[in-house]
Write an enzyme that holds these catalytic residues in place. Structure first.
Site, mmCIF file in Angstrom:
data_model
loop_
_atom_site.group_PDB
_atom_site.id
_atom_site.type_symbol
_atom_site.label_atom_id
_atom_site.label_comp_id
_atom_site.label_asym_id
_atom_site.label_seq_id
_atom_site.Cartn_x
_atom_site.Cartn_y
_atom_site.Cartn_z
ATOM 1 N N GLU A 49 0.828 -1.211 0.000
ATOM 2 C CA GLU A 49 0.000 0.000 0.000
ATOM 3 C C GLU A 49 0.855 1.251 0.000
ATOM 4 O OE1 GLU A 49 -2.405 3.300 1.939
ATOM 5 O OE2 GLU A 49 -0.467 2.436 2.454
ATOM 6 N N ASP A 54 -7.799 1.966 7.909
ATOM 7 C CA ASP A 54 -6.432 2.471 7.941
ATOM 8 C C ASP A 54 -6.306 3.505 9.052
ATOM 9 O OD1 ASP A 54 -3.764 3.081 7.139
ATOM 10 O OD2 ASP A 54 -4.290 2.854 5.033
#
Length: 360
Positions: free
Chosen positions: A212, A235
């Site tokens: 990511e 997140d």
């Protein structure tokens, strides 16, 4: 709570930069497998845990990423000093004199420190400017290139920050490295665990995505494999509750609930999904905060662009000092994010998903 804290400690202290997520993936697999009906892995290395609901229904994908920000060895000079490449977004201000761990091919762990010139011998102009990352080096305490190479260090080796997991004076405040994004993995584990005792008309995919921090890469390949109807990225987000950060830069505060991200540099969040999530939070009196982030993004940035498009939303946890060696978040935000995500999944069904797909 004690068992959960131990899980958070284990996940954050694991080492795994983009492209070197093996240790974290193994831990994530171990934690989530008891709550999954099937475990899959895509070609890039993302781990996917499938949890079947009570009937065939829409596919709901909840994604956190395995990798953390760190560095990679690029050179070993004649004196044994290590040159490196940042992996993920770093600024020089937070790097000098910080401890790091170099992980070799044989999994040996070698401690080093990012070297800095003492202020006593700096010129005035040197004191007033930031040291460029390309001018930094890591000192592992050897006297030659041969000694460093004999220790097993080679270009391509992973380098991670050093920070022990710490429960702070207020026990709800937790300090660690790699909250970005081991907290997302922990949320996914707890959501699948909570769904063990709940009926829901969905097929849930809990994804630990790779890479990511270098371009939302693993979530893209995982989404191709799963082909979800709805996507959530779990997140960290920016906390705006420390000195020097004004509300127009970041308005969220840790401890006041998960962040519903309405915009970031990778996407404009789906308005129908946003409204669904906030309506459920209002109904159940789960606290939340809205956030817009002009720079950076989450895995939802890749999820929503995959295939014919996937209605997606980032749900994040306000975290202080992200993309540094140490960061702080609040335990209550973690618990409320688990609760909100679980309740959203329980209420999603084929009819709601079709309505969301039609509402753009």
């Amino acid at each position: 709570m004690k068992e959960t804290i131990q899980m958070l400690k284990t996940l954050t202290e694991a080492k795994g930069i983009a492209g070197r997520e093996d240790q974290v993936r193994t831990l994530f697999n171990g934690y989530i497998s008891p709550f999954a009906d099937e475990i899959m892995q895509d070609g890039l290395g993302s781990l996917i845990a499938k949890k079947q609901g009570t009937k065939t229904g829409p596919k709901i994908m909840i994604t956190g990423h395995l990798d953390e920000v760190g560095f990679m060895v690029t050179q070993v000079d004649e004196h044994g000093f290590i040159k490196f490449q940042p992996i993920g977004g770093w600024v020089p201000h937070v790097m000098l004199s910080q401890k790091v761990t170099i992980v070799t091919r044989s999994h040996a762990e070698i401690i080093g420190v990012i070297g800095s010139k003492p202020p006593h011998i700096m010129t005035l102009s040197e004191r007033e400017k930031t040291v460029a990352i390309q001018d930094m080096f890591i000192d592992i305490g050897v006297s030659s290139q041969k000694e460093a190479l004999d220790a097993g260090i080679r270009p391509g080796d992973m380098i991670v920050p050093v920070c022990d997991f710490t429960v702070m004076h207020n026990e709800k405040y937790l300090l660690a490295k790699a909250w970005d994004n081991r907290i997302g993995l922990a949320v996914i584990i707890e959501v699948l665990k909570a769904l063990q005792k709940e009926e829901h008309p969905n097929i849930v995919y809990g994804v630990g995505a790779v890479q990511e921090e270098v371009g939302l890469r693993g979530s893209k390949t995982a989404t191709h494999l799963v082909q979800p109807d709805i996507g959530f990225a779990l997140d960290v987000g920016i906390a705006g509750d420390t000195p020097g950060i004004s509300a127009n830069l970041a308005q969220s505060k840790i401890g006041l609930g998960p962040q519903i991200v309405i915009y970031d540099a990778s996407m404009v969040s789906h308005p129908g999904l946003r409204d669904l999530v906030t309506d459920i939070a209002d109904e159940l009196r789960i606290p939340y905060q809205f956030e817009a982030i002009p720079k950076g993004g989450t895995d939802a940035g890749s999820i929503h662009l995959t295939g014919n498009g996937v209605p997606s939303l980032p749900i994040t946890i306000a975290t202080r000092y992200i993309h540094s060696h140490t960061s702080i978040l609040h335990y209550d935000d973690f618990i409320n994010t688990v609760k909100l995500t679980t309740e959203v999944i329980k209420r999603l069904d084929q009819e709601k998903v079709e309505q969301l797909v039609m509402r753009r």
